[in-house]
Design a protein around this motif. Structure first.
Motif, PDB file in Angstrom:
ATOM      1  N   ALA A 123       0.830  -1.209   0.000  1.00 14.73           N
ATOM      2  CA  ALA A 123       0.000   0.000   0.000  1.00 14.73           C
ATOM      3  C   ALA A 123       0.861   1.254   0.000  1.00 14.73           C
ATOM      4  CB  ALA A 123      -0.938  -0.010   1.201  1.00 14.73           C
ATOM      5  N   GLU A 124       1.967   1.225   0.748  1.00 18.44           N
ATOM      6  CA  GLU A 124       2.816   2.410   0.839  1.00 18.44           C
ATOM      7  C   GLU A 124       3.570   2.688  -0.461  1.00 18.44           C
ATOM      8  OE1 GLU A 124       5.326   1.925   4.229  1.00 18.44           O
ATOM      9  OE2 GLU A 124       3.762   2.552   5.655  1.00 18.44           O
ATOM     10  N   LYS A 125       3.731   1.668  -1.297  1.00 14.54           N
ATOM     11  CA  LYS A 125       4.451   1.846  -2.564  1.00 14.54           C
ATOM     12  C   LYS A 125       3.517   2.137  -3.734  1.00 14.54           C
ATOM     13  CE  LYS A 125       8.135  -1.319  -1.137  1.00 14.54           C
ATOM     14  NZ  LYS A 125       8.748  -2.668  -1.360  1.00 14.54           N
ATOM     15  N   ASP A 126       2.237   1.927  -3.537  1.00 14.98           N
ATOM     16  CA  ASP A 126       1.264   2.064  -4.626  1.00 14.98           C
ATOM     17  C   ASP A 126       0.756   3.493  -4.712  1.00 14.98           C
ATOM     18  OD1 ASP A 126      -1.300   1.903  -6.133  1.00 14.98           O
ATOM     19  OD2 ASP A 126      -0.866  -0.247  -6.085  1.00 14.98           O
ATOM     20  N   ASP A 127       0.836   4.088  -5.897  1.00 18.20           N
ATOM     21  CA  ASP A 127       0.407   5.477  -6.085  1.00 18.20           C
ATOM     22  C   ASP A 127      -1.075   5.664  -5.764  1.00 18.20           C
ATOM     23  OD1 ASP A 127       2.918   6.312  -6.814  1.00 18.20           O
ATOM     24  OD2 ASP A 127       2.576   6.019  -8.968  1.00 18.20           O
ATOM     25  N   TYR A 128      -1.862   4.635  -5.974  1.00 16.97           N
ATOM     26  CA  TYR A 128      -3.300   4.730  -5.685  1.00 16.97           C
ATOM     27  C   TYR A 128      -3.530   5.084  -4.228  1.00 16.97           C
ATOM     28  CZ  TYR A 128      -8.173   3.233  -5.118  1.00 16.97           C
ATOM     29  OH  TYR A 128      -9.512   3.191  -4.817  1.00 16.97           O
ATOM     30  N   PHE A 129      -2.803   4.418  -3.346  1.00 11.40           N
ATOM     31  CA  PHE A 129      -2.968   4.654  -1.910  1.00 11.40           C
ATOM     32  C   PHE A 129      -2.217   5.897  -1.448  1.00 11.40           C
ATOM     33  CE2 PHE A 129      -3.479   0.120  -2.688  1.00 11.40           C
ATOM     34  CZ  PHE A 129      -4.732  -0.104  -2.152  1.00 11.40           C
ATOM     35  N   LYS A 130      -1.041   6.122  -2.028  1.00 13.67           N
ATOM     36  CA  LYS A 130      -0.264   7.308  -1.643  1.00 13.67           C
ATOM     37  C   LYS A 130      -1.007   8.582  -2.007  1.00 13.67           C
ATOM     38  CE  LYS A 130       3.678   6.273  -3.677  1.00 13.67           C
ATOM     39  NZ  LYS A 130       5.109   6.391  -4.060  1.00 13.67           N
ATOM     40  N   SER A 131      -1.639   8.600  -3.188  1.00 16.88           N
ATOM     41  CA  SER A 131      -2.359   9.814  -3.614  1.00 16.88           C
ATOM     42  C   SER A 131      -3.581  10.088  -2.752  1.00 16.88           C
ATOM     43  CB  SER A 131      -2.778   9.676  -5.078  1.00 16.88           C
ATOM     44  OG  SER A 131      -3.726   8.629  -5.242  1.00 16.88           O
ATOM     45  N   ARG A 132      -4.064   9.075  -2.076  1.00 20.36           N
ATOM     46  CA  ARG A 132      -5.241   9.218  -1.207  1.00 20.36           C
ATOM     47  C   ARG A 132      -4.864   9.289   0.274  1.00 20.36           C
ATOM     48  NH1 ARG A 132      -6.512   6.846  -5.793  1.00 20.36           N
ATOM     49  NH2 ARG A 132      -8.632   6.998  -6.663  1.00 20.36           N
ATOM     50  N   ASN A 133      -3.564   9.417   0.531  1.00 20.51           N
ATOM     51  CA  ASN A 133      -3.065   9.523   1.911  1.00 20.51           C
ATOM     52  C   ASN A 133      -3.528   8.357   2.778  1.00 20.51           C
ATOM     53  OD1 ASN A 133      -1.729  12.119   1.615  1.00 20.51           O
ATOM     54  ND2 ASN A 133      -3.786  13.002   1.498  1.00 20.51           N
ATOM     55  N   LEU A 134      -3.517   7.158   2.205  1.00 20.15           N
ATOM     56  CA  LEU A 134      -3.932   5.970   2.939  1.00 20.15           C
ATOM     57  C   LEU A 134      -2.706   5.301   3.546  1.00 20.15           C
ATOM     58  CD1 LEU A 134      -6.655   4.531   0.522  1.00 20.15           C
ATOM     59  CD2 LEU A 134      -7.000   5.719   2.692  1.00 20.15           C
ATOM     60  N   HIS A 135      -2.409   5.674   4.782  1.00 23.34           N
ATOM     61  CA  HIS A 135      -1.292   5.096   5.515  1.00 23.34           C
ATOM     62  C   HIS A 135      -1.824   4.205   6.624  1.00 23.34           C
ATOM     63  CE1 HIS A 135       1.468   7.978   3.577  1.00 23.34           C
ATOM     64  NE2 HIS A 135       0.483   8.850   3.740  1.00 23.34           N
ATOM     65  N   ALA A 136      -0.988   3.281   7.107  1.00 25.21           N
ATOM     66  CA  ALA A 136      -1.389   2.401   8.207  1.00 25.21           C
ATOM     67  C   ALA A 136      -1.730   3.231   9.435  1.00 25.21           C
ATOM     68  CB  ALA A 136      -0.267   1.419   8.524  1.00 25.21           C
ATOM     69  N   ASN A 137      -2.853   2.923  10.084  1.00 22.84           N
ATOM     70  CA  ASN A 137      -3.280   3.689  11.253  1.00 22.84           C
ATOM     71  C   ASN A 137      -3.107   2.868  12.531  1.00 22.84           C
ATOM     72  OD1 ASN A 137      -5.546   1.956  11.417  1.00 22.84           O
ATOM     73  ND2 ASN A 137      -6.751   3.282  10.095  1.00 22.84           N
ATOM     74  N   VAL A 138      -3.605   3.404  13.631  1.00 20.19           N
ATOM     75  CA  VAL A 138      -3.407   2.778  14.942  1.00 20.19           C
ATOM     76  C   VAL A 138      -4.030   1.394  15.029  1.00 20.19           C
ATOM     77  CG1 VAL A 138      -5.492   3.756  15.973  1.00 20.19           C
ATOM     78  CG2 VAL A 138      -3.528   3.256  17.432  1.00 20.19           C
ATOM     79  N   ASP A 139      -5.047   1.137  14.251  1.00 16.71           N
ATOM     80  CA  ASP A 139      -5.741  -0.145  14.319  1.00 16.71           C
ATOM     81  C   ASP A 139      -5.004  -1.265  13.592  1.00 16.71           C
ATOM     82  OD1 ASP A 139      -8.134   0.920  15.653  1.00 16.71           O
ATOM     83  OD2 ASP A 139      -8.423   1.992  13.767  1.00 16.71           O
ATOM     84  N   PHE A 140      -4.068  -0.887  12.719  1.00 20.19           N
ATOM     85  CA  PHE A 140      -3.462  -1.885  11.842  1.00 20.19           C
ATOM     86  C   PHE A 140      -2.680  -2.934  12.632  1.00 20.19           C
ATOM     87  CE2 PHE A 140      -0.270  -3.386   8.721  1.00 20.19           C
ATOM     88  CZ  PHE A 140      -1.142  -3.910   7.794  1.00 20.19           C
TER      89      PHE A 140
END
Length: 502
Positions: free
Chosen positions: A379-396
């Motif tokens: 997810a951290e390497k994929d532009d789809y997730f990076k462009s949407r600011n989708l980073h691992a959160n506290v629940d992960f």
């Protein structure tokens, strides 16, 4: 061209009337009530007619569905900068507190505004840890639930029941200003408030453990003396008949850090519920029960559970690429990534990753960890997730830790609720001490029917194309309901009813 002199205000031109208004800006915020002065006469503009229900002459209302940009309170408790990934309790970075502090000390900080001296901390921790016992009849309430009841359903009821056993803490019995008088300098009101805070924090782990023990059919434990807050919780969960039972020190410290990280997160759904319900001046036990109900929702307290279920479903790191593509095609939901506030890495997730390694050193490595790491890296390497600011959160990672510590999936929201009681009470206390405390009463924008006349039931007709949800869906009955439907009976008036369709 003249020089521009900046002012801390906003100039608003109402194009309906041509009137100009200057709205003060304080702390980079404006008062929504300032717009009530912007009144106009109902009129038709570009074919759209102001309706009487728009109340145009009463001033402009601010529309903000789901509170996406509305500050409902002024607070000095927790600061979050979602763009920079910052979380501070009373100004202290969460990273420092997780490394140097512990849960009860940080609880004191959140509630009272400063880190306690050694003397103050001893008095505080002694009071909290001597309020861990439950009334015998409350234990009866907790033991009356079915073995398969959800732990959060039991916890909600448990907190509500506590209030019934503390009549001196109920404004409905002792006077509506029992707590709000503290804002006027009434020391007795302040003392009453602090006593309930200590009670609730002290009893939270005991209640939570009771939900767990009830599920297992085990008798409830009496809280120990001499253990830490998280140690007391683990003892109440697990001790059977052993003497001098002591929880594992690594797990005790890990849980303490997790409690500290979850203690507060400013105006989230459940905390807003606490302040909203508390604004009616109800007792804090009822307000905490309401906040638990908000946390019960899968979009709030159920996130860590969803992460573990997701990792189990992926079933190995080799299946992560396929799962990632399904998420991008919107065929699957992605749990454990992104946050309503954070637009970069959740600072708590970095701390929890370190805690996870400590836990795994004594429990063994989680079978889900490889899948989790593969999912996070992809997810951290994929532009789809990076462009949407989708980073691992506290629940992960917290869900993986809980699983490796042996907690059942449906117990995860309870593990969230126990420490969050502190944050709820900190915001409730702050609200009660505010001289401007008022009952919350949000506005609405009414878009329903205008005034219409009542139609007799015999003259009403079914809509040719009824709107979705415009009536109740037929309920399917089974078992004895079917048999009863075929029976005949007399109602209370003596009228014979025959329901048989045969």
């Amino acid at each position: 061209m003249g020089s521009f002199t900046p002012k801390q205000s906003l100039t608003v031109l109402d194009n309906r009337t041509g009137n100009s208004y200057e709205v003060p800006i304080k702390n980079n915020a404006i008062q929504a009530t300032a717009f009530t002065q912007m009144k106009a006469t109902p009129q038709a503009v570009f074919g759209a007619q102001d309706r009487p229900e728009d109340e145009t002459e009463k001033g402009i209302r601010v529309s903000d569905s789901a509170y996406t940009n509305t500050a409902a309170v002024t607070s000095s408790i927790t600061f979050i900068d979602g763009g920079r990934g910052i979380l501070r309790y009373r100004g202290y970075p969460i990273e420092q507190l997780a490394r140097k502090s512990h849960f009860l000390e940080s609880a004191y900080l959140l509630i009272y505004g400063e880190l306690p001296t050694a003397q103050r901390y001893d008095a505080w921790s002694n009071e909290v840890l001597h309020h861990t016992y439950l009334h015998h009849d409350v234990e009866h309430v907790m033991s009356s639930f079915r073995y398969d009841s959800h732990p959060m359903a039991m916890l909600i009821s448990g907190f509500a029941a506590l209030g019934a056993f503390a009549p001196e803490a109920n404004p409905s019995l002792q006077g509506q200003n029992l707590y709000s008088n503290a804002a006027k300098g009434n020391v007795e009101a302040l003392a009453q408030m602090d006593k309930q805070i200590m009670r609730l924090i002290g009893k939270a782990p005991t209640l939570a453990a009771a939900t767990y023990r009830n599920r297992q059919g085990r008798p409830f434990n009496r809280p120990p003396t001499g253990l830490s807050y998280s140690g007391t919780f683990l003892y109440c969960l697990d001790q059977l008949s052993e003497h001098q039972y002591k929880p594992n020190a690594v797990l005790e410290r890990a849980l303490d850090i997790l409690f500290l990280l979850h203690a507060d997160h400013e105006m989230n759904c459940s905390t807003a519920t606490m302040v909203h319900v508390g604004s009616s001046l109800v007792d804090p036990y009822s307000a905490v029960a309401a906040s638990c109900a908000a946390l019960y929702g899968p979009l709030h307290g159920g996130a860590s559970e969803a992460v573990v279920r997701q990792l189990i479903d992926i079933n190995g790191p080799e299946n992560v690429p396929k799962f990632i593509e399904q998420v991008k095609r919107k065929e699957r939901n992605l749990a454990g990534f992104g946050h309503r506030v954070y637009r970069t890495t959740d600072p708590r997730s970095t701390i929890i990753r370190e805690v996870a390694e400590q836990v795994f050193s004594v429990t063994g490595r989680s079978k889900l960890l490889d899948t989790a790491l593969a999912l996070r890296d992809a997810a951290e390497k994929d532009d789809y997730f990076k462009s949407r600011n989708l980073h691992a959160n506290v629940d992960f990672f917290s869900g993986i830790i809980y699983q490796q510590m042996g907690f059942p999936l449906d117990f995860y929201p309870v593990l969230f609720a126990v420490p969050r009681v502190v944050g709820w009470l900190a915001h409730w206390r702050q609200a009660m001490l505010s001289p401007s405390q008022r009952i919350w009463r949000p506005k609405q924008i009414y878009i329903g029917a205008s005034e219409r006349d009542y139609v007799d039931v015999k003259q009403r007709e079914e809509a040719r194309e009824p709107k979705y949800g415009s009536g109740p869906v037929s309920v399917a009955h089974g078992g004895d309901s079917k048999r009863r439907h075929l029976a005949t009976y007399l109602d209370e008036t003596g009228k014979l009813h025959a329901r048989s369709k045969l």
